[in-house]
Design an enzyme around this catalytic site. Structure first.
Site, PDB file in Angstrom:
ATOM      1  CD  GLU A 149       5.747   8.803  -6.886  1.00 19.02           C
ATOM      2  OE1 GLU A 149       5.264   8.563  -5.773  1.00 19.02           O
ATOM      3  OE2 GLU A 149       5.236   8.081  -7.961  1.00 19.02           O
ATOM      4  CG  HIS A 278       3.795  -0.479  -1.569  1.00 16.46           C
ATOM      5  ND1 HIS A 278       3.556   0.771  -2.601  1.00 16.46           N
ATOM      6  CD2 HIS A 278       4.300   0.291  -0.518  1.00 16.46           C
ATOM      7  CE1 HIS A 278       3.702   1.806  -2.071  1.00 16.46           C
ATOM      8  NE2 HIS A 278       4.311   1.788  -0.812  1.00 16.46           N
ATOM      9  CG  ASP A 282      10.417   6.803  -0.796  1.00 16.75           C
ATOM     10  OD1 ASP A 282       9.377   6.592  -1.622  1.00 16.75           O
ATOM     11  OD2 ASP A 282      11.207   7.567  -0.740  1.00 16.75           O
ATOM     12  N   GLY A 283       9.985   4.809  -3.188  1.00 19.84           N
ATOM     13  CA  GLY A 283      10.415   4.623  -4.528  1.00 19.84           C
ATOM     14  C   GLY A 283       9.675   3.633  -5.431  1.00 19.84           C
ATOM     15  CB  THR A 287      10.888   1.345  -8.933  1.00 18.45           C
ATOM     16  OG1 THR A 287      11.895   1.737  -7.903  1.00 18.45           O
ATOM     17  CG2 THR A 287      11.644  -0.212  -9.171  1.00 18.45           C
ATOM     18  CE1 TYR A 316       0.410   5.394 -13.049  1.00 19.14           C
ATOM     19  CE2 TYR A 316       1.262   7.171 -11.284  1.00 19.14           C
ATOM     20  CZ  TYR A 316       1.549   5.840 -11.795  1.00 19.14           C
ATOM     21  OH  TYR A 316       2.418   5.080 -11.593  1.00 19.14           O
ATOM     22  CE1 TYR A 317      -0.273   8.177  -7.451  1.00 18.44           C
ATOM     23  CE2 TYR A 317      -0.951  10.346  -6.935  1.00 18.44           C
ATOM     24  CZ  TYR A 317      -0.142   9.395  -7.058  1.00 18.44           C
ATOM     25  OH  TYR A 317       1.370   9.807  -6.707  1.00 18.44           O
TER      26      TYR A 317
END
Length: 353
Positions: A149, A278, A282-283, A287, A316-317
């Site tokens: 991140e 989503h 944020d996070g 999470t 990953y993305y």
């Protein structure tokens, strides 16, 4: 051609020139059990079947089918209603299999089998676990997850912040809090695992609250309160939706599928679905990875640690984007399975097995 399980086991052992004593030693079980498996007086567990298939080089599907057949016959015997019940079971299994087959490819099934063999090996050596080993691997997970991140703390700096309470010059307060919060979130999901808490909305919000505590207190543990746009397919534009409704549907999906999917597939699906929804300002990444790992820990696996370097981050993305935009989760499911396999291999190497 259908073979009895006992015949498959004995023939395979004879072909490899192994004695029952040698098989027992290699598997870490009593020699008498091997003899009972081969004469049909005792049935192996599923974990033992996985290990026997690997050791004796028996086709896994063939051995599993024989094992399941005998397990079913043992349970229902020759009851007068058995055939009617079996027809109902067949219909239900076929319906579930259609759903599962769409998700699991042959390549993925092969990796899942490898993972379960590694897990069986790990189960034998749980006594070699130590607090220091676990702490070191969890520290690496915090470092890598935050690195994905954009957190710039090094592994050593992350260690100093978490375990020594030091402040790193030139690093922001947010980066310090991200390290501390993530480590506390790991402790929390391990607590949920030990208490055998079923995944629910309250726990998802609690995990997110820990991630953003002190960073964004107004949004910590809360869904975003506006409509957001979910990516459409190549033929449809993005569509607006309410987070609360999407998360409600997510938990319905989870309850419906939690006993039908392999734990690795279930964990990866949960991660992908939460990231796609989503639900937070944020996070979301941290999470969803924590929740994925909660599912893995609850099922006896180890934390799947996705690396935060450029190459792994892009894999990953990209696999996530393919799942979201092309409605094809194969690449992402394979990626997570490979990460779990690597994490299991690393864990076994660390404990010296």
């Amino acid at each position: 051609m259908t073979y009895e399980m006992k015949t498959l086991l004995k023939n395979a052992r004879d072909q490899k020139g192994l004695k029952t004593r040698e098989v027992a030693q290699l598997l870490g079980i009593d020699q008498a059990l091997i003899s009972k498996f081969e004469n049909g007086s005792r049935k192996p567990t599923k974990d033992q079947i996985i290990r026997l298939a690997s050791l004796l080089e028996i086709d896994f599907e063939t051995l599993m089918v024989a094992w399941l057949k005998e397990k079913i016959l043992y349970e229902i015997g020759h009851d007068e209603f058995a055939l009617k019940a079996m027809n109902m079971v067949r219909e239900e299994i076929q319906n579930n299999y259609v759903i599962t087959k769409k998700t699991i490819s042959k390549n993925l099934l092969l990796i899942l089998d490898e993972i379960d063999i590694l897990k069986s090996k790990l189960d034998k050596f749980r006594q070699f676990d130590s607090y220091r080993i676990t702490q070191a691997l969890e520290l690496e997970y915090t470092f890598e997850s935050n690195r994905i991140e954009g957190n710039t703390l090094t592994l050593r700096e992350t260690d100093l912040v978490i375990n020594e309470g030091l402040t790193i010059s030139g690093k922001s307060m947010r980066e310090h809090l991200e390290a501390i919060n993530h480590q506390e979130a790991i402790t929390y999901i391990k607590h949920l695992m030990e208490k055998k808490v079923v995944l629910n909305e309250r726990e998802v919000l609690s995990i997110h609250n820990l991630i953003l505590r002190g960073i964004n207190p107004e949004d910590a543990g809360r869904y975003r309160r506006v409509q957001v746009m979910i990516k459409g397919s190549t033929h449809m534009p993005p569509q607006p939706f309410l987070v609360s409704k999407e998360m409600e549907d997510f938990f319905i999906w989870y309850e419906t599928n939690k006993n039908n999917l392999h734990p690795i597939v279930l964990a990866a699906e949960i991660h992908e679905r939460i990231v796609t929804i989503h639900p937070f300002i944020d996070g979301n990444g941290r999470t969803s990875r924590l929740i994925m790992n909660l599912i893995l820990l609850q099922n006896g696996y180890v934390i799947a640690n996705i690396k935060g370097d450029y190459e792994n981050r892009m894999k990953y993305y990209n696999s996530l984007e393919t799942a979201q935009t092309k409605n094809n989760k194969e690449e992402f499911l394979l990626y997570i399975a490979q990460i779990e396999r690597e994490s299991l291999e690393r864990y076994l190497a660390v404990i010296g097995q």
